[in-house]
Write a protein that holds these residues in place. Structure first.
Motif, PDB file in Angstrom:
ATOM      1  N   ASP A   1       0.740  19.459 -29.522  1.00 53.65           N
ATOM      2  CA  ASP A   1       1.380  18.527 -28.666  1.00 53.65           C
ATOM      3  C   ASP A   1       2.735  18.919 -27.993  1.00 53.65           C
ATOM      4  OD1 ASP A   1      -0.834  16.424 -29.046  1.00 53.65           O
ATOM      5  OD2 ASP A   1       0.095  16.109 -30.985  1.00 53.65           O
ATOM      6  N   VAL A   2       2.469  19.372 -26.808  1.00 50.69           N
ATOM      7  CA  VAL A   2       4.053  19.876 -26.010  1.00 50.69           C
ATOM      8  C   VAL A   2       4.135  19.197 -24.778  1.00 50.69           C
ATOM      9  CG1 VAL A   2       4.477  21.937 -24.945  1.00 50.69           C
ATOM     10  CG2 VAL A   2       2.877  22.172 -26.746  1.00 50.69           C
ATOM     11  N   LEU A   3       5.352  18.627 -24.839  1.00 47.79           N
ATOM     12  CA  LEU A   3       5.751  18.047 -23.606  1.00 47.79           C
ATOM     13  C   LEU A   3       6.585  18.896 -23.013  1.00 47.79           C
ATOM     14  CD1 LEU A   3       6.749  15.470 -22.042  1.00 47.79           C
ATOM     15  CD2 LEU A   3       8.867  15.506 -23.258  1.00 47.79           C
ATOM     16  N   VAL A   4       6.059  19.012 -21.457  1.00 46.30           N
ATOM     17  CA  VAL A   4       6.708  19.672 -20.488  1.00 46.30           C
ATOM     18  C   VAL A   4       7.373  18.864 -19.297  1.00 46.30           C
ATOM     19  CG1 VAL A   4       6.217  21.482 -18.809  1.00 46.30           C
ATOM     20  CG2 VAL A   4       4.724  21.325 -20.596  1.00 46.30           C
ATOM     21  N   THR A   5       8.675  19.109 -19.340  1.00 47.36           N
ATOM     22  CA  THR A   5       9.579  18.139 -18.400  1.00 47.36           C
ATOM     23  C   THR A   5       9.839  19.095 -17.079  1.00 47.36           C
ATOM     24  OG1 THR A   5      11.670  19.262 -18.833  1.00 47.36           O
ATOM     25  CG2 THR A   5      10.993  17.552 -20.156  1.00 47.36           C
ATOM     26  N   GLY A   6       9.136  18.551 -15.990  1.00 48.65           N
ATOM     27  CA  GLY A   6       9.118  19.014 -14.714  1.00 48.65           C
ATOM     28  C   GLY A   6       7.825  19.329 -14.067  1.00 48.65           C
ATOM     29  N   SER A   7       7.397  18.813 -13.221  1.00 47.37           N
ATOM     30  CA  SER A   7       5.963  19.179 -12.730  1.00 47.37           C
ATOM     31  C   SER A   7       6.043  20.215 -11.350  1.00 47.37           C
ATOM     32  CB  SER A   7       5.126  18.084 -12.096  1.00 47.37           C
ATOM     33  OG  SER A   7       5.799  17.511 -11.019  1.00 47.37           O
TER      34      SER A   7
ATOM     35  N   ILE B   1       6.118  24.511 -10.170  1.00 47.04           N
ATOM     36  CA  ILE B   1       5.342  25.657 -10.006  1.00 47.04           C
ATOM     37  C   ILE B   1       5.380  26.034 -11.468  1.00 47.04           C
ATOM     38  CG2 ILE B   1       4.953  27.740  -9.412  1.00 47.04           C
ATOM     39  CD1 ILE B   1       4.819  25.807  -7.305  1.00 47.04           C
ATOM     40  N   ALA B   2       6.411  26.038 -12.319  1.00 46.32           N
ATOM     41  CA  ALA B   2       6.512  26.690 -13.656  1.00 46.32           C
ATOM     42  C   ALA B   2       5.753  25.628 -14.730  1.00 46.32           C
ATOM     43  CB  ALA B   2       7.927  26.867 -13.942  1.00 46.32           C
ATOM     44  N   GLY B   3       6.198  24.241 -14.549  1.00 48.93           N
ATOM     45  CA  GLY B   3       5.627  23.258 -15.323  1.00 48.93           C
ATOM     46  C   GLY B   3       4.178  23.136 -15.280  1.00 48.93           C
ATOM     47  N   THR B   4       3.826  22.948 -14.158  1.00 50.79           N
ATOM     48  CA  THR B   4       2.346  22.809 -13.932  1.00 50.79           C
ATOM     49  C   THR B   4       1.653  24.135 -14.345  1.00 50.79           C
ATOM     50  OG1 THR B   4       2.729  21.313 -12.140  1.00 50.79           O
ATOM     51  CG2 THR B   4       0.550  21.943 -12.187  1.00 50.79           C
ATOM     52  N   THR B   5       1.887  25.193 -13.933  1.00 53.82           N
ATOM     53  CA  THR B   5       1.059  26.337 -14.388  1.00 53.82           C
ATOM     54  C   THR B   5       1.365  26.383 -15.850  1.00 53.82           C
ATOM     55  OG1 THR B   5       1.939  27.607 -12.547  1.00 53.82           O
ATOM     56  CG2 THR B   5       1.224  28.906 -14.335  1.00 53.82           C
ATOM     57  N   LEU B   6       2.325  26.227 -16.523  1.00 53.28           N
ATOM     58  CA  LEU B   6       2.343  26.069 -18.059  1.00 53.28           C
ATOM     59  C   LEU B   6       1.287  25.268 -18.607  1.00 53.28           C
ATOM     60  CD1 LEU B   6       3.700  27.257 -20.737  1.00 53.28           C
ATOM     61  CD2 LEU B   6       5.449  25.725 -20.451  1.00 53.28           C
ATOM     62  N   ALA B   7       1.312  23.738 -18.376  1.00 51.83           N
ATOM     63  CA  ALA B   7       0.558  22.830 -18.641  1.00 51.83           C
ATOM     64  C   ALA B   7      -0.905  23.493 -18.550  1.00 51.83           C
ATOM     65  CB  ALA B   7       0.587  21.530 -17.885  1.00 51.83           C
TER      66      ALA B   7
ATOM     67  N   PHE C   1      -4.204  23.573 -26.403  1.00 53.81           N
ATOM     68  CA  PHE C   1      -3.077  22.631 -26.812  1.00 53.81           C
ATOM     69  C   PHE C   1      -3.235  21.319 -25.953  1.00 53.81           C
ATOM     70  CE2 PHE C   1      -1.468  26.813 -27.547  1.00 53.81           C
ATOM     71  CZ  PHE C   1      -0.433  26.817 -28.367  1.00 53.81           C
ATOM     72  N   ARG C   2      -2.289  20.352 -26.254  1.00 55.75           N
ATOM     73  CA  ARG C   2      -2.232  19.203 -25.624  1.00 55.75           C
ATOM     74  C   ARG C   2      -1.125  18.763 -24.848  1.00 55.75           C
ATOM     75  NH1 ARG C   2      -4.887  17.951 -30.702  1.00 55.75           N
ATOM     76  NH2 ARG C   2      -2.872  17.014 -31.189  1.00 55.75           N
ATOM     77  N   PRO C   3      -0.921  19.508 -23.793  1.00 54.24           N
ATOM     78  CA  PRO C   3       0.318  19.326 -22.934  1.00 54.24           C
ATOM     79  C   PRO C   3       0.459  18.045 -22.332  1.00 54.24           C
ATOM     80  CG  PRO C   3      -1.153  20.504 -21.772  1.00 54.24           C
ATOM     81  CD  PRO C   3      -1.996  20.183 -23.085  1.00 54.24           C
ATOM     82  N   THR C   4       1.770  17.353 -22.125  1.00 47.71           N
ATOM     83  CA  THR C   4       2.122  16.226 -21.215  1.00 47.71           C
ATOM     84  C   THR C   4       2.944  16.543 -20.432  1.00 47.71           C
ATOM     85  OG1 THR C   4       1.262  14.681 -22.999  1.00 47.71           O
ATOM     86  CG2 THR C   4       2.856  13.775 -21.420  1.00 47.71           C
ATOM     87  N   VAL C   5       2.981  16.412 -19.166  1.00 49.18           N
ATOM     88  CA  VAL C   5       4.280  16.741 -18.155  1.00 49.18           C
ATOM     89  C   VAL C   5       4.714  15.210 -17.901  1.00 49.18           C
ATOM     90  CG1 VAL C   5       4.464  17.866 -15.916  1.00 49.18           C
ATOM     91  CG2 VAL C   5       2.650  18.551 -17.410  1.00 49.18           C
ATOM     92  N   VAL C   6       5.887  15.289 -17.938  1.00 49.28           N
ATOM     93  CA  VAL C   6       6.924  14.080 -17.440  1.00 49.28           C
ATOM     94  C   VAL C   6       7.573  14.461 -16.279  1.00 49.28           C
ATOM     95  CG1 VAL C   6       8.689  14.626 -18.694  1.00 49.28           C
ATOM     96  CG2 VAL C   6       8.586  12.526 -18.016  1.00 49.28           C
TER      97      VAL C   6
END
Length: 417
Positions: free
Chosen positions: A5-11, A13-19, A27-32
């Motif tokens: 479970d990974v939280l990514v802060t920020g949607s 270019i970097a955040g959405t690519t990572l997710a 993995f189970r990413p969540t983007v806030v």
């Protein structure tokens, strides 16, 4: 696999690519995202070197190619619109120089990435983190609106002014360094009957810094992208005060010629106004136990460097790949991510600091004359000299060194689960 479970802060270019990549790797990413919807921004961005391989790995090359801005090159003009010097992307090679082969609007790339990711990843819009508490087993994250949640890892992809970086590593002033310039962009109603990016430079004189106003056609529309570049001497800057930012631009360019008197007033009603101080983020480490940073939050080179989007894409790929290779063990993955990206970041940031901004903000008329002369001579020089090393910088990282094992099998297993 541990630490799923990974939280990514920020949607962005970097955040959405990572997710997207984390999801593919099981993995189970969540983007806030603080914004009410996917991040936008109509300024042009470049994809250079290894970052184009990341787009290929994401299987998004056709979508990106369809969104590329068709521009024959860049031309420097005088106040009457007469061309003084020009070049096309071929002069620099596929990755080097200010006119990259792969250039598109940030909005278009963000949309492409989001559309490829939204069905597999949880996106939480219109919310933001307020507190991050780590312990031996995970991270408890508090939100402005939603309930607190537990994650195994938290990754900050929330830009130069990262909230996660401030909460985990300390005040912004420790890491964000002013490079003494400003950049403003917004779309305007101004049909351009050609596909050249035009740049009108006013050299410095009597202690006043040089300035440049630019126009770039937006294909398929009767609009263009206006750009303004100027130094920050004598200005106080508040990144939250949009009206003050607009006043700063108008005050700086109100005496300019060419088409500026026609497009400058459109700044007041612009729906896509973008303004930023040219800054660089310098950090000795991008991780602290179960928290890591990627993209501009960790290593912004400069919004004028032409390499920021490539850093974001490659950084997301390396981080996701190392987490997958380490089976989610952050103690192994995060040091490997830093080791894999450090040379690229260092080279990009040195390039941004030393390549000089005299081309857009020359201190004297003589300096501008020399710039135009050098541009006219570019076609006769070797690419390695003309590109000033940017192409080599953009190819620093080899994706093969950070490839995730059995990525597609991991995605299949996750979907079945």
């Amino acid at each position: 696999m541990r630490n799923r479970d990974v939280l990514v802060t920020g949607s962005g270019i970097a955040g959405t690519t990572l997710a997207h990549l984390l999801c593919r790797y099981g993995f189970r990413p969540t983007v806030v995202e603080r914004s009410p919807g996917p991040r936008t921004g109509r300024h042009a961005i470049d994809i250079r070197g290894t970052a184009r391989e990341v787009i290929g790995h994401l299987r998004l090359v056709p979508q990106v190619r369809a969104a590329l801005l068709a521009a024959r090159g860049m031309a420097f003009i005088d106040e009457r619109g007469h061309r003084q010097a020009s070049f096309d992307p071929d002069v620099f090679g596929p990755s080097g120089g200010p006119a990259a082969e792969w250039t598109l609007l940030r909005t278009d790339l963000a949309t492409i990435l989001y559309e490829a990711t939204k069905d597999e990843v949880e996106f939480v819009f219109d919310d933001a983190i307020t507190e991050v508490t780590q312990d031996a087993d995970g991270v408890t994250v508090a939100f402005e609106k939603g309930q607190s949640r537990r994650f195994d890892l938290v990754v900050g992809a929330d830009g130069v002014h990262s909230d996660l970086r401030r909460m985990t590593f300390g005040p912004e002033e420790r890491y964000v360094h002013d490079l003494d310039s400003y950049l403003c962009l917004y779309s305007v109603s101004s049909a351009m009957e050609h596909d050249w990016q035009l740049m009108y430079t006013m050299p410095g004189n009597d202690g006043r810094p040089g300035r440049t106003a630019g126009m770039r056609p937006l294909p398929g529309t009767d609009r263009a992208l206006a750009a303004f570049f100027f130094r920050g001497r004598g200005f106080s800057y508040d990144r939250r005060d949009v009206e003050a930012q607009k006043q700063m631009v108008v005050r700086t360019f109100q005496d300019a010629g060419w088409v500026v008197p026609r497009v400058l007033p459109q700044i007041w009603d612009s729906p896509d106004f973008y303004f930023d101080r040219v800054e660089q983020v310098q950090m000795d480490t991008w991780s602290s136990d179960r928290v890591a940073l990627v993209g501009d939050a960790a290593y912004c080179a400069s919004p004028m460097s032409g390499i920021g989007t490539s850093l974001a894409l490659v950084g997301a790929y390396v981080l996701a790949g190392e987490l997958a290779k380490a089976d989610g063990d952050h103690r192994i993955a995060l040091p490997a991510y830093e080791a894999g990206m450090r040379a690229f970041v260092d080279r990009a940031q040195v390039f941004a600091r030393t390549s000089g901004d005299g081309g857009l903000m020359p201190d004297t008329p003589t300096q501008m004359w020399l710039r135009n002369l050098s541009i006219r001579a570019m076609r006769f020089l070797p690419r390695r000299l003309v590109g000033r090393g940017l192409e080599k910088v953009a190819d620093t990282v080899s994706l093969a060194d950070h490839a995730a094992p059995s990525a597609d099998r991991a995605l299949t297993a996750r979907r079945k689960a």
